[in-house]
Structure formats: structure tokens, C-alpha cells
Motif scaffolding. Sequence first.
Motif, PDB file in Angstrom:
ATOM      1  N   GLY A 230       0.790  -1.225   0.000  1.00 31.58           N
ATOM      2  CA  GLY A 230       0.000   0.000   0.000  1.00 31.58           C
ATOM      3  C   GLY A 230       0.818   1.268   0.000  1.00 31.58           C
ATOM      4  O   GLY A 230       0.332   2.326   0.421  1.00 31.58           O
ATOM      5  N   ARG A 232       1.949   4.537  -1.241  1.00 36.13           N
ATOM      6  CA  ARG A 232       1.269   5.442  -2.162  1.00 36.13           C
ATOM      7  C   ARG A 232       2.163   6.573  -2.659  1.00 36.13           C
ATOM      8  O   ARG A 232       1.833   7.226  -3.638  1.00 36.13           O
ATOM      9  CB  ARG A 232       0.029   6.045  -1.481  1.00 36.13           C
ATOM     10  CG  ARG A 232      -0.927   5.040  -0.897  1.00 36.13           C
ATOM     11  CD  ARG A 232      -1.506   4.129  -1.938  1.00 36.13           C
ATOM     12  NE  ARG A 232      -2.270   4.848  -2.940  1.00 36.13           N
ATOM     13  CZ  ARG A 232      -2.735   4.290  -4.055  1.00 36.13           C
ATOM     14  NH1 ARG A 232      -2.476   3.022  -4.324  1.00 36.13           N
ATOM     15  NH2 ARG A 232      -3.435   5.007  -4.924  1.00 36.13           N
ATOM     16  N   ARG A 233       3.290   6.830  -1.998  1.00 37.30           N
ATOM     17  CA  ARG A 233       4.184   7.909  -2.405  1.00 37.30           C
ATOM     18  C   ARG A 233       5.015   7.480  -3.610  1.00 37.30           C
ATOM     19  O   ARG A 233       5.410   6.317  -3.724  1.00 37.30           O
ATOM     20  CB  ARG A 233       5.119   8.283  -1.254  1.00 37.30           C
ATOM     21  CG  ARG A 233       4.402   8.676   0.029  1.00 37.30           C
ATOM     22  CD  ARG A 233       3.739  10.032  -0.108  1.00 37.30           C
ATOM     23  NE  ARG A 233       3.123  10.468   1.147  1.00 37.30           N
ATOM     24  CZ  ARG A 233       2.464  11.601   1.291  1.00 37.30           C
ATOM     25  NH1 ARG A 233       2.300  12.406   0.260  1.00 37.30           N
ATOM     26  NH2 ARG A 233       1.930  11.932   2.441  1.00 37.30           N
ATOM     27  N   VAL A 271      -8.063   4.680  -5.302  1.00 39.05           N
ATOM     28  CA  VAL A 271      -8.280   4.143  -3.952  1.00 39.05           C
ATOM     29  C   VAL A 271      -9.504   4.777  -3.302  1.00 39.05           C
ATOM     30  O   VAL A 271     -10.266   4.117  -2.603  1.00 39.05           O
ATOM     31  CB  VAL A 271      -7.032   4.393  -3.074  1.00 39.05           C
ATOM     32  CG1 VAL A 271      -7.316   4.019  -1.622  1.00 39.05           C
ATOM     33  CG2 VAL A 271      -5.845   3.605  -3.599  1.00 39.05           C
ATOM     34  N   ARG A 308      -3.289  15.233  -0.560  1.00 41.99           N
ATOM     35  CA  ARG A 308      -3.030  13.795  -0.711  1.00 41.99           C
ATOM     36  C   ARG A 308      -4.317  13.047  -1.051  1.00 41.99           C
ATOM     37  O   ARG A 308      -4.342  12.217  -1.970  1.00 41.99           O
ATOM     38  CB  ARG A 308      -2.426  13.233   0.586  1.00 41.99           C
ATOM     39  CG  ARG A 308      -2.108  11.746   0.523  1.00 41.99           C
ATOM     40  CD  ARG A 308      -1.404  11.312   1.807  1.00 41.99           C
ATOM     41  NE  ARG A 308      -2.240  11.447   2.968  1.00 41.99           N
ATOM     42  CZ  ARG A 308      -3.124  10.533   3.365  1.00 41.99           C
ATOM     43  NH1 ARG A 308      -3.300   9.418   2.669  1.00 41.99           N
ATOM     44  NH2 ARG A 308      -3.840  10.716   4.452  1.00 41.99           N
ATOM     45  N   GLU A 312      -5.804  10.969  -4.543  1.00 41.68           N
ATOM     46  CA  GLU A 312      -6.231   9.573  -4.479  1.00 41.68           C
ATOM     47  C   GLU A 312      -7.611   9.338  -5.117  1.00 41.68           C
ATOM     48  O   GLU A 312      -8.048   8.200  -5.221  1.00 41.68           O
ATOM     49  CB  GLU A 312      -6.274   9.102  -3.017  1.00 41.68           C
ATOM     50  CG  GLU A 312      -4.911   9.053  -2.332  1.00 41.68           C
ATOM     51  CD  GLU A 312      -3.981   8.008  -2.922  1.00 41.68           C
ATOM     52  OE1 GLU A 312      -4.425   7.215  -3.760  1.00 41.68           O
ATOM     53  OE2 GLU A 312      -2.793   8.012  -2.554  1.00 41.68           O
ATOM     54  N   PRO A 316      -3.402   6.064  -9.947  1.00 39.28           N
ATOM     55  CA  PRO A 316      -2.015   6.441 -10.253  1.00 39.28           C
ATOM     56  C   PRO A 316      -1.750   6.476 -11.755  1.00 39.28           C
ATOM     57  O   PRO A 316      -1.008   7.318 -12.247  1.00 39.28           O
ATOM     58  CB  PRO A 316      -1.196   5.351  -9.562  1.00 39.28           C
ATOM     59  CG  PRO A 316      -2.058   4.894  -8.433  1.00 39.28           C
ATOM     60  CD  PRO A 316      -3.461   4.975  -8.951  1.00 39.28           C
TER      61      PRO A 316
END
Length: 452
Positions: A230, A232-233, A271, A308, A312, A316
Motif C-alpha cells: 500500500g 502510495r508515495r 483508492v 493527498r 487519491e 495512479p
Amino acid sequence: MTSDVTLNDRPKPRVEPDASLPLPLQPIDRLLRPVARILHIEATSGIVLVLCTAVALIAANSSYAETYMAFWHQHVRIEFGGFVFDHTLHHVINDGLMAIFFFVIGLEVKRELVHGSLSDWRQAMLPFAAALGGMVVPAGLYLMLQYDQPGMRGWGIPMATDIAFVVGCLALLGSRVPHSLRMLLLSLAIVDDIGAILVIAIGYTEAVAVPYLMLAAGSIGMVHVFAKLGVRRFPPYIVVGAVAWYALHQSGIHATLTGVVLGLMTPARAVLVPERFREYLQFKQRDFSDQQWAQQRHRAKVVREVQRLTRETVSPLEYLEVTLHPWTAYVIMPVFALANAAVVIRPEQIGDSVALAVMLGLVIGKPLGIVLFSWLAVRSGLARLPHRLPWRMLVAGSCLAGIGFTMALFIDGLAFGEAGLDTAKIGVLIGSAVSAVVGMALLYWASAAQHD
């Protein structure tokens, strides 16, 4: 240093009403908005490519040719302890920057496979068959003309379609091109890119250094682990991706394939669903009220959290494709053209057997293969022609697929060394130009005949 002028005393920039952008309009916005409008025109990237190609050709055939060529072959050197990276600028562009180009191609392929025209096998059969014919027939025609000759290694050059130029030509024709033909040609170009990637991986890889190949596989495996955990960065993925690129580069397999693999691995689903995000914003409304916001002690933290979560709400894949596409279209591909299209043109080279084989592959082999394999797929019942798309429009559009600029020059470098073969490049340039002119002329005629 402090100022006696408070924030409230400073002159405020004039605000023009714009419901979509609640920010004050700054002087820089007035300068950049016309540029942004130009960049959003579909044909612009193709025009930029044409201009850069013209600059490279003029420079290579001028009195500054030696200086121009020397610029692209100066060395870029990075040394840290025992690590040494020493390659020409031309090599860095073709193996480094083009990895980002291939990453975007991987993203486009993944999008089409998950959400687009390649997600349904029945819908995908026609562009798949057309692309297969558009690769097999040009390569076969080239091999027939170059069999047992030194130029035989260039069989992959006339196989690929340049999607940027095709989009540019379609945009110039506007509404004369049916939407179904536009989608077919774009899907064909995507499948074409997959074929070109396989050609590079299989046809132009000689010796393989297994330890480096294992390191590349391990790095790509780490990307999969990050996704499962997971993460995400983007920075961790960038670092591991750079290691994978370097390892594949040292292994003997072309390093640009790293970009394709990572692009295909990029998640295509968001997400955070919009409904949940709306609930979050409603909950946060009170934090942005005048009194509450003035009393907030960690406003930067709140802003970062909103940023952030906003990101989401899109996958991506979508985020990276939108972010990187302008860089590939307006920076990487033009720079690639400047470095690779510098060909010294001599009249006798136009009649060279390699140049002729490339030209015939693009101008004759491409449309012939596309139309033949499309007809076989439709005739056998595996695919069907889109509604209101007559065969004459498909024949006309298939000629545009003979524009093979970027990938053709790229494969030329793989087949004949870093600098490529000038006669092959001449074949690419002339073949692509003829395909563009013939394709647009036939499409104009076919659309006029359809409206009569």
C-alpha cells in the motif's frame, strides 16, 4: 528583514470572475494561458516534432554540421566512489529519456487493456488484426528486399506507427475523419507499440548479463511488493525504478523496457471513491471557516492531507499519464528528434537499397498489411467493421499508419549502432512524409465521396 506593510495593506491583484478557478489572476497567468491553450491542441505535438526534425536536418546539412553532431556526442559522466556512469548525450537521450517515453506508452497500453478499446476481446480483434498485418507485411517486404544483405538487421524499422504524427494528421482533418476510424487508428497504434516493444526485447537483444538481469527482476519485484504493502508515495517507486533501469541497461537488454514494464504495473483504479471524498470535504468544511481557519495551529498539515486525498480520487495510472504526457510530447520526443534526425542527405543515398526497403515497407507494406489482415478478420467473423466505416475510409486511414518516425528511428539505432544508418533514416523520413501526404489526401477524398 520585516516589512511595515501588513498583508491587508498590500495592493491586491485584480480578480476576474472565474467559477472554475477561485484564485486571483496573476500576471504570469496572462502569459501562460495562451501557451496552455496551444498545447491542448491535438496537432501541436506533431507540429513541434516536424519543426525539430527540420532543425536537425538543416543543421546536419549546413556548415555547422560538425559542431551540431559533436554536441550530441559529448560525454555525460557521473562518478561516485567506484561507480562510474560515462555515456554520450545521445546515448543518455535514447536509453534514459526514452525510458520515460516508454513508461507513458506502458500506461496507455494498460489504460486501453483495463478501460479502453482493448478491454473487450471482440472490440479489440479488428485493431489487433490490423496492427499484426501492419507489422508482419512491412517486415516481410523489407526482408525480401534485404535478404542476406548487411541491411537485413533493419527489418524492424518499418513496423511501428508514430502515434503523435497520426493524431496530428487526424486533428488537421477535423470532422472529416469519422470517430470510429480515429479510435481504430489509435487502438492500432497502441497494439503496434506492444509489437515494437516485443521486437526490441526479442529481435535486438544479443548477449545478456544474468547477474544484472536478476537485479533488474528483483527491483521490479520490489515495486510489486510496495504496491501490495500500500505504498502510495512516488519517491520509493522512482528510486527502485532507477535501480531497475540501471540493472537492465547493464544486462544487455534495452533499458527502455523498464519503462514499459513499470507502466504496465501501475494501478489503474483509484483508492478513494468520489462519494467518500465528498463526505470527507463536508466533514472538513468547518476547518476552513474564517474563524476556525485563523485559529488552526497546523494549517499546513491540513492542506497536505487534503492534497493527498484529492490525488487519491484518480488512479495512479491516470494521474501519471496526464502529468507526464506533456513532457513526453513537448520535451522528450522533440529532443529525441533533434538528436536522431540529423541526417546528411545525399541524392545517391535516396536510391540505396536500405532506404528503398524502408520506404516501401512504410508506404506500401503498412497499408497493405492493415487492410489485408482486417479483411481476413472481418471475413472470418472474428471481427466486424465499425458502424458507418466504409472500406475506402479504412484504406485511406491505413496509409497514415505508414508514418513511423519516432519508433522507426529508435529501432534504426538498435539495428545499426548508436548513430544508426543514414540511409535507413532517409527511408524513414521520406516514407513517413509520403505516407502522411497520401493518407491525408485519400482521407479528404474518401470523406468528400461519403458526403456526396
